[in-house]
Design an enzyme around this catalytic site. Structure first.
Site, mmCIF file in Angstrom:
data_model
loop_
_atom_site.group_PDB
_atom_site.id
_atom_site.type_symbol
_atom_site.label_atom_id
_atom_site.label_comp_id
_atom_site.label_asym_id
_atom_site.label_seq_id
_atom_site.Cartn_x
_atom_site.Cartn_y
_atom_site.Cartn_z
ATOM 1 N N SER A 557 0.839 -1.191 0.000
ATOM 2 C CA SER A 557 0.000 0.000 0.000
ATOM 3 C C SER A 557 0.883 1.255 0.000
ATOM 4 O O SER A 557 1.686 1.437 -0.912
ATOM 5 C CB SER A 557 -0.954 -0.036 1.192
ATOM 6 O OG SER A 557 -1.929 0.970 1.085
ATOM 7 N N ASP A 645 -8.994 -5.485 -5.096
ATOM 8 C CA ASP A 645 -8.573 -4.357 -4.262
ATOM 9 C C ASP A 645 -9.459 -3.156 -4.541
ATOM 10 O O ASP A 645 -9.503 -2.649 -5.664
ATOM 11 C CB ASP A 645 -7.102 -4.026 -4.557
ATOM 12 C CG ASP A 645 -6.503 -3.046 -3.555
ATOM 13 O OD1 ASP A 645 -7.263 -2.394 -2.832
ATOM 14 O OD2 ASP A 645 -5.268 -2.942 -3.516
ATOM 15 N N HIS A 677 -7.104 -5.719 -0.869
ATOM 16 C CA HIS A 677 -5.975 -4.827 -0.651
ATOM 17 C C HIS A 677 -4.936 -5.410 0.296
ATOM 18 O O HIS A 677 -3.732 -5.248 0.083
ATOM 19 C CB HIS A 677 -6.487 -3.494 -0.103
ATOM 20 C CG HIS A 677 -5.420 -2.453 0.049
ATOM 21 N ND1 HIS A 677 -4.685 -1.979 -1.025
ATOM 22 C CD2 HIS A 677 -4.957 -1.792 1.135
ATOM 23 C CE1 HIS A 677 -3.825 -1.077 -0.610
ATOM 24 N NE2 HIS A 677 -3.962 -0.953 0.704
#
Length: 700
Positions: A557, A645, A677
């Site tokens: 991320s 995601d 995600h």
């Protein structure tokens, strides 16, 4: 390095169980007092490709005249699998256990007592609501005082019986888009509060919740004629809620007759309402709306008799060294002392996670962990529950897997006497230490000057082959989260395979005060990148056993965002990169993320729901993105993307993949079509670890 060796190591470090919940009951006998501690554990199983949950029970014995000192801990009972359980809750007086269980597509409510199964209701067959919510955001299972009713949250029913006359209307509405609450909360759209009457066996949906809010985290009010709940505002549209403590919400009280009132102030975010044992006070966490999506929170207390709210713990902007640094995490389900005068919780403090107590009479905060010197043993303390003044905690560190401990709340001025109930199956011969980092003057933040940050360095006890140890720089996402000095299976696996790992808490991480969090706003792609690089240079300077010629960077991320920035901005420095669901181009992400507000906030722009992208905003987003440095990347890049995601579209990673492929750069992409995600499926995590290790081994 063979794949089988890597998989074996990962199976060893990832398969260690961790306690996730606990419940305490008490029995007074003539000469002793007996405490029963029921715990729930989670354990990954690579063979099944799933996470198992099981329960285990301990018996603690104290003297009647000194019941705050554990005299004897009896051996625990056998582990019992918890198959299909979604939610469970123990009643306050008779110790009845309610379980919502999934079996063959049906959701059942079971009531268990000391003689077995007492009642079973098929909630699905009632057709009063959709699926029961079992997530931590909305989910709950609350017993009434009379123990005849249960409260939970479920999706509003869509299975209304259609008559012939409105079949055409049903067809017309079949394809209407229904918003949900984003990443990891897909299919959660319109929650409703439900009540089961155990005497009549009926299920009902409470009416009166304001139409502009989605209710969750419900609990019975004293007297059980009304309920408290948190309501998240979903107008004009829903934004992603997972990992976001900045969503506009409020604390409400709903009477069973449908009358509803708001109890908290407007235009704040609230969460975790917890009622005192005597029913006189309700505490909850409160934060700002918009801005950083994770933040330092205040702890509020509502006197239910007077209706007055006061601040028990305020936001900490800049903590002094060694002091309490603020509240950053959810409160445990049970967090009150028996006398209702003290509240216990866990929270980040710099590079550690500590256990704290706040006294309501003085507002004084005290650490309840062994001592600062003992943080070399346990760098992380997580409170599972406190009941009957007995605290049950999970402790760990980078070389010590999760450990179950218990101790009674101390008298004033005394320390807790902790007893270990369950040691981990194994510990590891790793060295770890905290690295404190002070930015040089040229990297100081003009608006938030004087901030420092830190990192946790973990390395093998001795270098392999008597050579210097390669260093993997591990960067957390968020960006407002933290790498505390706790057990991390990825770090442990890498270290066991001969790599040193530096887990960096750059400015903006939790645990360093609200000023540190705010300092990153408008500075992503510059301040955080320089902080990570500064941490690496500091670690290399202080530890000459690390190899400066063999450096790699990994992260997911925002950690993936920084990983790709580092190999682009320092192309001669790093030899390899592995990034999970990275943000690559914030300008192209702005229309696809479930937290579009953060795309503006992170750049220093104010966000509003009616925001329309401007050339200025898009230019700033592009300028601060790793894609602008793609042409300079020399290090081989491994990308791992989740096809589902909702937070960072997998097309972000594909954008970098194509940019590198077009330049004949070394790049490999792994695609996980069923994952989101966090890439949290057990089989996905094992696959990512194997490929990351082989990638690092090949290129280091």
């Amino acid at each position: 390095m063979e794949p089988g060796q890597v998989t074996g190591v990962y199976g060893e470090v990832s398969g260690l169980p961790a306690p996730v919940a606990a419940h305490v009951s008490e029995e007074q006998l003539p000469e002793v007092r007996i405490y029963t501690v029921n715990t729930e554990w989670s354990q990954s199983d690579l063979v099944r490709g799933s996470r198992l949950r099981y329960s285990q029970q301990w018996t603690l014995i104290t003297d009647s005249n000194d019941h705050k000192s554990i005299r004897t801990v009896l051996p625990p009972g056998p582990c019992v699998p918890l198959s299909g359980e979604l939610l469970s809750g123990v009643s306050p007086v008779r110790g009845l256990r309610a379980v919502i269980r999934e079996i063959s597509g049906h959701q059942l409510l079971e009531i268990w007592d000391h003689q077995g199964l007492r009642k079973c209701l098929n909630l699905t067959a009632f057709n009063k609501h959709g699926r029961v919510y079992d997530d931590v955001q909305f989910g709950c299972l609350s017993w009434s005082e009379c123990e005849n009713r249960l409260l939970y949250v479920a999706e509003k029913s869509k299975n209304t019986i259609q008559t012939y006359d409105d079949e055409s209307a049903c067809r017309k509405d079949r394809s209407v888009y229904s918003e949900d609450w984003g990443e990891a909360l897909t299919n959660k759209s319109v929650p409703v509060i439900c009540v089961v009457n155990l005497q009549s066996g009926s299920v009902g949906v409470l009416q009166g919740v304001p139409p502009a809010v989605s209710p969750g985290q419900a609990l019975w009010a004293p007297g059980s004629r009304s309920v408290f709940f948190v309501g998240w505002y979903h107008e004009p549209f829903r934004l992603g809620l997972k990992f976001c403590s900045n969503r506009r919400s409020a604390l409400f009280k709903l009477e069973l007759d449908g009358n509803c009132e708001r109890l908290s102030v407007d235009n704040v975010s609230v969460s975790c309402p917890r009622l005192s044992p005597d029913g006189s006070t309700l505490i909850y966490l409160q934060g700002r709306v918009f801005g950083p999506h994770n933040q330092c929170l205040s702890l509020q207390q509502l006197d239910l008799k007077s209706g007055k709210t006061s601040t028990l713990l305020d936001v900490v902007h800049r903590p002094q060294t060694g002091e309490f640094a603020g509240v950053y995490e959810a409160l445990p389900p049970c967090c009150w002392s028996a006398d209702g005068q003290r509240v216990m919780f866990s929270s980040a403090r710099r590079n550690w996670k500590d256990l704290f107590m706040v006294d309501r009479r003085s507002n004084k905060v005290t650490s309840l962990s062994d001592s600062l010197s003992d943080l070399s043993v346990y760098g992380s303390w997580k409170l599972l529950t406190v009941q009957k003044d007995l605290m049950v905690v999970c402790c760990s560190s980078p070389n010590t897997p999760p450990t179950l401990r218990a101790g009674f709340l101390p008298s004033a001025g005394e320390a807790v006497t902790w007893r270990t109930l369950q040691k981990p199956v194994m510990t590891f011969d790793f060295h770890w230490k905290v690295v404190d980092v002070t930015p040089p003057p040229e990297e100081n933040n003009a608006h938030y000057s004087g901030l420092d940050f830190g990192a946790v360095l973990v390395k093998p006890s001795r270098p392999f082959h008597e050579a210097k140890t390669p260093l993997v720089v591990f960067i957390h996402g968020g960006p407002h989260s933290q790498f505390s000095a706790e057990w991390n299976s990825t770090t442990a696996g890498l270290t066991k395979l001969g790599l040193a790992v530096l887990m960096v808490n750059y400015r903006g991480s939790t645990g360093f005060g609200q000023d540190s969090i705010l300092s990153l706003i408008g500075q992503i792609g510059t301040q955080d990148v320089k902080d990570v690089q500064r941490a690496v240079l500091t670690a290399l300077k202080r530890d000459t056993t690390l190899d400066p010629e063999r450096l790699a960077v990994i992260g997911g991320s925002h950690g993936g965002f920084l990983s790709c920035h580092l190999v682009g901005q320092y192309p001669e420095f790093y030899r390899a990169c592995a990034a999970r669901n990275p943000v690559i181009n914030a300008a192209t992400l702005v229309g696809t993320s479930d937290i579009v507000d953060w795309r503006y906030t992170s750049m220093g722009f104010q966000y509003s729901y009616d925001q329309i992208p401007t050339a200025e905003a898009l230019a700033a987003m592009l300028e601060k993105s790793p894609i602008t440095h793609a042409a300079q990347i020399k290090a081989p890049v491994l990308l791992m993307l989740g096809g589902r995601d909702r937070r960072v579209s997998p097309h972000q990673g594909l954008e970098l993949y194509k940019a590198l492929k077009s330049r004949a750069s070394t790049v490999r992409l792994l695609w996980f079509p069923e994952d989101g995600h966090s890439l949290s499926r057990v089989d996905t995590q094992a696959d990512c670890f194997l490929n990351t290790v082989l990638w690092l081994h090949q290129h280091l």
